[in-house]
Design an enzyme around this catalytic site. Structure first.
Site, PDB file in Angstrom:
ATOM      1  N   PRO A   6       0.800  -1.231   0.000  1.00 32.81           N
ATOM      2  CA  PRO A   6       0.000   0.000   0.000  1.00 32.81           C
ATOM      3  C   PRO A   6       0.832   1.280   0.000  1.00 32.81           C
ATOM      4  O   PRO A   6       0.449   2.277  -0.606  1.00 32.81           O
ATOM      5  CB  PRO A   6      -0.836  -0.130   1.284  1.00 32.81           C
ATOM      6  CG  PRO A   6      -0.982  -1.606   1.480  1.00 32.81           C
ATOM      7  CD  PRO A   6       0.316  -2.185   1.009  1.00 32.81           C
TER       8      PRO A   6
ATOM      9  N   GLY B 105     -17.013   4.285 -34.079  1.00 34.25           N
ATOM     10  CA  GLY B 105     -18.101   5.166 -33.687  1.00 34.25           C
ATOM     11  C   GLY B 105     -18.806   4.658 -32.442  1.00 34.25           C
ATOM     12  O   GLY B 105     -18.183   4.122 -31.524  1.00 34.25           O
TER      13      GLY B 105
ATOM     14  N   GLU C   1       5.046  -1.888 -14.224  1.00 33.74           N
ATOM     15  CA  GLU C   1       6.473  -1.990 -14.573  1.00 33.74           C
ATOM     16  C   GLU C   1       7.133  -0.607 -14.601  1.00 33.74           C
ATOM     17  O   GLU C   1       8.036  -0.345 -15.392  1.00 33.74           O
ATOM     18  CB  GLU C   1       6.646  -2.703 -15.919  1.00 33.74           C
ATOM     19  CG  GLU C   1       7.939  -3.485 -16.045  1.00 33.74           C
ATOM     20  CD  GLU C   1       7.976  -4.711 -15.152  1.00 33.74           C
ATOM     21  OE1 GLU C   1       9.066  -5.105 -14.715  1.00 33.74           O
ATOM     22  OE2 GLU C   1       6.904  -5.287 -14.873  1.00 33.74           O
TER      23      GLU C   1
ATOM     24  N   ALA D  82       4.126   1.274  -0.973  1.00 37.38           N
ATOM     25  CA  ALA D  82       5.327   1.029  -1.778  1.00 37.38           C
ATOM     26  C   ALA D  82       4.912   0.495  -3.139  1.00 37.38           C
ATOM     27  O   ALA D  82       4.768  -0.712  -3.331  1.00 37.38           O
ATOM     28  CB  ALA D  82       6.250   0.038  -1.082  1.00 37.38           C
TER      29      ALA D  82
END
Length: 380
Positions: A124, A335, A359, A126
């Protein structure tokens, strides 16, 4: 970048498997968010995991460029499947470089997907800043006691083995981290619920908590307190893999857009006859090719033993940004239909976004590129 005969053969084999097996299943896998074990088992039989693992250790023994080619083709089918290939490549690279003979003996089961792996770094506090990890491994006789938690871990809900980065010296910063091979079925390991993601939904992600998990002396991978260095040593290859994955997503978008433009009619004409649509397709094609060449160039530098850090960050950054922009163009060609679930380009647009984040975010890649320029000069 021109491929040699073997690389072309690998590409054609992978492409055929993608068209026959992966692409037909992609929309269902995305909707059900299901781990496609049967696809991975077949990929293991085809030798599509651990691309660069030497033959004597159970791998095909190819190079980084071949790995990039495989990643692009798999991602053209479904990026979640390519993610699994990339994960196994990083884990197997760590084992080949740093594992003991006993640890390397795990490779055949990993490459055949008999044992599923997880690369357990993020916490959380890091993510991009790996130095912030709080998970610890403390000595206990000849072994270790592991405590802490990881979040947003690829394969956490299904993995058998975790390669866990933990602090082994609380005072040494980045020089006080080690990597441990952890049995994720062991007492003290708890798994959080599977996260429900925006894209790449068949790639399982979740949390892992470790409470007094006992590890044997053989759990340490490589040297103690060298885990951060070992992790960083495979980042260049990891970024090449993600860049190739991004190219594959965009390539699938281009193919879908070209096909649709040739069949969809408005104002009595195929929309491919309108210059505005033609320019969208042209920009998609040129940017995809530019990204592909950056990826191949970075891969060749790795294979030649050259300093590839700047090239790998450039490839990852450019390809990720390109994939998001050009899959948006694919949606535009379709579209209103492109905004509807069940149309491939809608999924591709969602799948592309994470390539700018994992990454190493693309903001971090720009910092790395600038650092390399200022340190080593502007010449390539």
């Amino acid at each position: 970048m021109f491929l040699n005969e073997i690389q072309e053969q690998v590409r054609e084999t992978t492409r055929a498997f993608v068209d026959e097996v992966i692409r037909p299943a992609a929309e269902t896998l995305d909707r059900e968010e299901r781990f496609p074990a049967e696809i991975y088992e077949e990929m293991g039989r085809l030798g599509l995991f651990g691309i660069a693992v030497p033959e004597e250790l159970g791998g095909p023994g190819f190079d980084t460029l071949t790995y990039a080619v495989v990643m692009e083709e798999l991602s053209r089918g479904y990026a979640s499947v390519a993610d699994q290939c990339g994960l196994v490549e990083l884990i197997s690279t760590l084992l080949v470089r740093h594992g003991t003979d006993e640890q390397k003996a795990l490779l055949p089961d990993i490459l055949s997907m008999k044992r599923k792996v997880a690369y357990c770094i993020t916490e959380p506090e890091a993510g991009t800043d790996v130095s912030g990890i709080r998970t610890t491994a403390e000595r206990d006789g000849d072994g270790w006691i592991l405590n802490g938690g990881k979040t947003w871990i690829h394969n956490a809900p299904v993995a058998d083995l975790g390669f866990v980065l933990a602090r082994t010296d609380k005072e040494a910063g980045n020089r006080g981290m080690s990597i441990f091979i952890v049995d994720l079925h062991a007492e003290g390991v708890e798994r959080g619920p599977k996260e429900h993601k925006m894209g790449q939904r068949a790639s399982q992600v979740g949390a892992l908590d470790f409470t007094n998990v006992r590890l044997g002396s053989n759990a340490l991978l490589g040297e103690m307190n060298r885990g951060f260095h070992m992790m960083m040593s495979v980042l260049d290859k990891g970024r090449v893999g993600i860049a190739a994955l991004a190219v594959g997503i965009a390539q699938a978008g281009l193919e879908a857009a070209v096909d649709y433009a040739g069949t969809r009619k408005q104002f009595g004409k195929h929309i491919s006859e309108f210059q505005g649509v033609q320019w969208l397709l042209a920009d998609m094609a040129k940017d995809i090719e530019a990204a592909r060449l950056l990826v191949h160039s970075a891969a060749v530098k790795i294979d030649n033993g050259q300093d590839a850090t700047r090239s790998c960050s450039m490839a990852k950054c450019f390809a990720g940004d390109m994939a998001v922009a050009r899959t948006a163009d694919a949606v535009q060609v379709f579209g209103g239909s492109g905004y509807i679930r069940g149309f491939e380009v809608e999924r591709l647009y969602r799948d592309a976004k994470i390539t700018q984040i994992y990454e190493g975010t693309n903001q971090i890649q720009r910092m790395i590129i600038a650092r390399e320029l200022l340190k080593k000069g502007a010449r390539a």
